[in-house]
Design a protein around this motif. Structure first.
Motif, PDB file in Angstrom:
ATOM      1  N   ASP A  93       0.829  -1.217   0.000  1.00 45.75           N
ATOM      2  CA  ASP A  93       0.000   0.000   0.000  1.00 45.75           C
ATOM      3  C   ASP A  93       0.859   1.261   0.000  1.00 45.75           C
ATOM      4  N   GLU A  94       1.921   1.245   0.783  1.00 43.09           N
ATOM      5  CA  GLU A  94       2.786   2.426   0.876  1.00 43.09           C
ATOM      6  C   GLU A  94       3.459   2.716  -0.459  1.00 43.09           C
ATOM      7  N   GLN A  95       3.966   1.673  -1.117  1.00 41.68           N
ATOM      8  CA  GLN A  95       4.598   1.851  -2.433  1.00 41.68           C
ATOM      9  C   GLN A  95       3.578   2.314  -3.463  1.00 41.68           C
ATOM     10  N   PHE A  96       2.375   1.740  -3.397  1.00 34.40           N
ATOM     11  CA  PHE A  96       1.320   2.143  -4.332  1.00 34.40           C
ATOM     12  C   PHE A  96       1.030   3.636  -4.185  1.00 34.40           C
ATOM     13  N   ASP A  97       0.884   4.098  -2.952  1.00 32.59           N
ATOM     14  CA  ASP A  97       0.561   5.507  -2.720  1.00 32.59           C
ATOM     15  C   ASP A  97       1.667   6.425  -3.243  1.00 32.59           C
ATOM     16  N   ALA A  98       2.929   6.025  -3.051  1.00 27.53           N
ATOM     17  CA  ALA A  98       4.055   6.850  -3.501  1.00 27.53           C
ATOM     18  C   ALA A  98       4.091   6.927  -5.026  1.00 27.53           C
ATOM     19  N   ILE A  99       3.856   5.796  -5.690  1.00 28.51           N
ATOM     20  CA  ILE A  99       3.880   5.776  -7.159  1.00 28.51           C
ATOM     21  C   ILE A  99       2.660   6.501  -7.719  1.00 28.51           C
ATOM     22  N   GLU A 100       1.538   6.368  -7.020  1.00 32.39           N
ATOM     23  CA  GLU A 100       0.328   7.063  -7.458  1.00 32.39           C
ATOM     24  C   GLU A 100       0.547   8.573  -7.501  1.00 32.39           C
ATOM     25  N   GLN A 101       1.322   9.100  -6.578  1.00 34.00           N
ATOM     26  CA  GLN A 101       1.607  10.544  -6.564  1.00 34.00           C
ATOM     27  C   GLN A 101       2.325  10.976  -7.838  1.00 34.00           C
ATOM     28  N   ILE A 102       3.193  10.124  -8.347  1.00 34.19           N
ATOM     29  CA  ILE A 102       3.890  10.450  -9.607  1.00 34.19           C
ATOM     30  C   ILE A 102       2.889  10.502 -10.751  1.00 34.19           C
ATOM     31  N   PHE A 103       1.982   9.544 -10.800  1.00 33.20           N
ATOM     32  CA  PHE A 103       0.968   9.530 -11.853  1.00 33.20           C
ATOM     33  C   PHE A 103       0.022  10.727 -11.742  1.00 33.20           C
ATOM     34  N   LEU A 104      -0.304  11.112 -10.517  1.00 33.84           N
ATOM     35  CA  LEU A 104      -1.160  12.286 -10.332  1.00 33.84           C
ATOM     36  C   LEU A 104      -0.462  13.544 -10.845  1.00 33.84           C
ATOM     37  N   LYS A 105       0.835  13.637 -10.617  1.00 36.32           N
ATOM     38  CA  LYS A 105       1.597  14.772 -11.153  1.00 36.32           C
ATOM     39  C   LYS A 105       1.585  14.752 -12.679  1.00 36.32           C
ATOM     40  N   MET A 106       1.735  13.573 -13.259  1.00 40.45           N
ATOM     41  CA  MET A 106       1.671  13.439 -14.717  1.00 40.45           C
ATOM     42  C   MET A 106       0.319  13.914 -15.244  1.00 40.45           C
ATOM     43  N   SER A 107      -0.746  13.435 -14.603  1.00 44.37           N
ATOM     44  CA  SER A 107      -2.098  13.775 -15.052  1.00 44.37           C
ATOM     45  C   SER A 107      -2.341  15.271 -14.992  1.00 44.37           C
ATOM     46  N   SER A 108      -1.838  15.889 -13.945  1.00 41.13           N
ATOM     47  CA  SER A 108      -1.996  17.342 -13.801  1.00 41.13           C
ATOM     48  C   SER A 108      -1.153  18.085 -14.825  1.00 41.13           C
ATOM     49  N   GLU A 109       0.071  17.605 -15.043  1.00 42.56           N
ATOM     50  CA  GLU A 109       1.015  18.334 -15.905  1.00 42.56           C
ATOM     51  C   GLU A 109       0.624  18.266 -17.378  1.00 42.56           C
ATOM     52  N   ILE A 110       0.098  17.115 -17.810  1.00 43.73           N
ATOM     53  CA  ILE A 110      -0.204  16.968 -19.237  1.00 43.73           C
ATOM     54  C   ILE A 110      -1.318  17.915 -19.669  1.00 43.73           C
ATOM     55  N   ASP A 111      -2.160  18.332 -18.710  1.00 41.58           N
ATOM     56  CA  ASP A 111      -3.252  19.263 -19.024  1.00 41.58           C
ATOM     57  C   ASP A 111      -2.865  20.725 -18.800  1.00 41.58           C
ATOM     58  N   SER A 112      -1.622  20.952 -18.383  1.00 40.44           N
ATOM     59  CA  SER A 112      -1.204  22.318 -18.081  1.00 40.44           C
ATOM     60  C   SER A 112      -0.725  23.025 -19.340  1.00 40.44           C
ATOM     61  N   ASP A 113      -0.495  24.336 -19.239  1.00 40.45           N
ATOM     62  CA  ASP A 113       0.040  25.108 -20.362  1.00 40.45           C
ATOM     63  C   ASP A 113       1.493  25.509 -20.111  1.00 40.45           C
ATOM     64  N   TYR A 114       2.149  24.796 -19.193  1.00 42.73           N
ATOM     65  CA  TYR A 114       3.562  25.062 -18.897  1.00 42.73           C
ATOM     66  C   TYR A 114       4.403  24.740 -20.124  1.00 42.73           C
ATOM     67  N   ALA A 115       5.265  25.667 -20.532  1.00 43.72           N
ATOM     68  CA  ALA A 115       6.016  25.537 -21.786  1.00 43.72           C
ATOM     69  C   ALA A 115       6.946  24.330 -21.798  1.00 43.72           C
ATOM     70  N   PHE A 116       7.421  23.918 -20.623  1.00 45.52           N
ATOM     71  CA  PHE A 116       8.385  22.818 -20.567  1.00 45.52           C
ATOM     72  C   PHE A 116       7.777  21.568 -19.914  1.00 45.52           C
ATOM     73  N   LYS A 117       6.473  21.416 -20.082  1.00 43.32           N
ATOM     74  CA  LYS A 117       5.802  20.312 -19.386  1.00 43.32           C
ATOM     75  C   LYS A 117       6.280  18.938 -19.862  1.00 43.32           C
ATOM     76  N   TYR A 118       6.670  18.812 -21.124  1.00 46.21           N
ATOM     77  CA  TYR A 118       7.100  17.504 -21.607  1.00 46.21           C
ATOM     78  C   TYR A 118       8.456  17.117 -21.034  1.00 46.21           C
ATOM     79  N   ASP A 119       9.310  18.100 -20.771  1.00 49.17           N
ATOM     80  CA  ASP A 119      10.561  17.807 -20.070  1.00 49.17           C
ATOM     81  C   ASP A 119      10.264  17.289 -18.666  1.00 49.17           C
ATOM     82  N   LEU A 120       9.296  17.896 -18.010  1.00 49.73           N
ATOM     83  CA  LEU A 120       8.906  17.471 -16.679  1.00 49.73           C
ATOM     84  C   LEU A 120       8.289  16.076 -16.706  1.00 49.73           C
ATOM     85  N   LEU A 121       7.468  15.797 -17.723  1.00 47.17           N
ATOM     86  CA  LEU A 121       6.864  14.472 -17.861  1.00 47.17           C
ATOM     87  C   LEU A 121       7.932  13.400 -18.083  1.00 47.17           C
TER      88      LEU A 121
END
Length: 310
Positions: free
Chosen positions: A144-172
Motif C-alpha cells: 500500500d505504501e509503495q502504491f501511494d508513492a507511485i500514485e503521486q507520480i501519476f497524479l503529477k503526470m495527469s496534472s502536468e499533461i493538461d497544463s500550459d507550462y512551456a516545458f511540461k514535456y521535459d517534466l513528464l
C-alpha cells in the motif's frame, strides 16, 4: 499475433463512440516530440467498457501501469497473477496478454514512444535498461505504501499533461524516469508455468515471428533472424525450451523449421525474380554465396542454378 502501433492502440481501446478517442490527436503529435499520454484506469473502464483486456500482441510503444485489482499477465512461458496491487513495465521487446479478473479496477497507466524519451538532453536508452531488457521480469507486486508513492507520480503526470507550462514535456520525461528507477528497485512477482497454454502460445508466436521475416520483396531487404538462438531470445525463452516445444507441437526442431521456410523463400526468389544467386543469398542472410549454395543443395539435392534452370 500482430504488432500494435501507438495509433492502433487508440483504435483498439477506444471506438468512434468513445469520447476519449480524441486524446491521441493532441499537440504533442504535431510538434515532433514523440508521444506520451497518461490514463486513469477507473475512468477508462467506465468510458470504454470491457476494452481493457490487452490481447497477446507485440507493441511499438512502452507502457507503465500502476494496477489496483485482480489481474493475470501472460508472456513467454509464464503466467503471473497480480492479486491486488502491482506495477507493470511493458516494452516492445516482450509481447504479453493482460486480463483483468474482476470489474473493480483502478490505478493509472502511461504510454510513451522511444523518441519521446530521446528528446531529453539526459536521454535514457530504454532498451539498455534492465527493466526493459528482453530478459526482464517486468511485473512487480507492491504494498500500500509503495502504491501511494507511485500514485503521486501519476497524479503529477495527469496534472502536468493538461497544463500550459512551456516545458511540461521535459517534466513528464522526468516523471517517467522516476517511475523507471523506482521499478528497477523492486522484486518481480514469481511467475507460474502453465504448460499447455504456454506451449501453444510459444509455438504460435514462433511461427508468427518466422513468417514476419517474409516475403523478401527487394534486394535491399535482409532477414533479421536466422538462428534458433535469435528466435529464442526474441521470444524470451531458452533455446532448448523453444526446441522442445516445437518438437512436441510440430515434430520438427527449431532449426529444421527455419531452414524449411528459408528454402521455400529461396525457391520463390529463384523462380520469380531475375536476381542473381549472390543477391538472393545476401537477402536470406548468408555471408557467402557458397554457404547458400551448400545450404540449398543440402535441402533440395540440387544447386540453386540447377533449380532455376529446371
Amino acid at each position: 499475433m500482430t504488432t500494435i502501433s501507438i495509433n492502433e492502440f487508440y483504435r483498439e481501446i477506444f471506438d468512434d463512440k468513445c469520447e476519449l478517442t480524441e486524446l491521441f490527436f493532441s499537440e504533442q503529435n504535431n510538434n515532433n516530440i514523440g508521444h506520451f499520454n497518461v490514463f486513469n484506469i477507473a475512468e477508462m473502464n467506465s468510458a470504454c467498457k470491457g476494452k481493457l483486456v490487452m490481447p497477446y500482441n507485440r507493441r511499438t510503444y512502452y507502457k507503465i501501469s500502476l494496477i489496483n485489482g485482480h489481474n493475470w499477465v501472460e508472456y513467454a512461458d509464464k503466467e503471473i497473477e497480480i492479486k491486488e496491487k502491482g506495477i507493470l513495465f511493458a516494452s516492445p521487446r516482450i509481447p504479453y496478454r493482460y486480463t483483468p479478473q474482476n470489474e473493480n479496477q483502478s490505478g493509472y497507466f502511461c504510454i510513451f514512444t522511444a523518441d519521446f524519451m530521446h528528446k531529453s538532453k539526459t536521454a535514457l536508452h530504454l532498451d539498455s535498461l534492465p527493466i526493459f531488457s528482453s530478459q526482464s521480469d517486468f511485473v512487480f507486486q507492491i504494498n500500500d505504501e509503495q502504491f501511494d508513492a507511485i500514485e503521486q507520480i501519476f497524479l503529477k503526470m495527469s496534472s502536468e499533461i493538461d497544463s500550459d507550462y512551456a516545458f511540461k514535456y521535459d517534466l513528464l520525461r522526468n516523471y517517467v524516469t522516476e517511475l523507471i528507477h523506482t521499478g528497477q528497485k523492486l522484486k518481480p512477482i514469481e511467475g507460474t508455468k502453465g504448460k499447455h497454454n504456454a506451449t501453444s502460445r510459444i509455438s504460435s508466436l514462433f511461427i508468427e515471428l518466422l513468417e514476419r521475416q517474409f516475403p523478401i520483396e527487394s534486394i535491399q531487404q535482409e532477414l533479421q533472424l536466422r538462428t534458433a538462438k535469435q528466435y529464442a531470445e526474441n521470444l524470451r525463452v531458452h533455446v532448448n525450451h523453444l526446441n522442445k516445444v516445437l518438437k512436441e507441437v510440430t515434430g520438427k526442431t527449431t532449426t529444421e523449421i527455419i531452414s524449411s521456410r528459408i528454402t521455400q523463400e529461396a525457391k520463390i526468389l529463384l523462380k520469380q525474380t531475375d536476381w542473381n544467386v549472390s543477391e538472393i543469398a545476401n537477402c536470406l542472410g548468408f555471408d557467402e554465396v557458397a554457404h547458400f549454395s551448400n545450404f540449398f543443395k543440402k535441402q533440395t539435392n540440387q544447386s540453386p542454378l540447377h533449380f532455376r534452370e529446371n
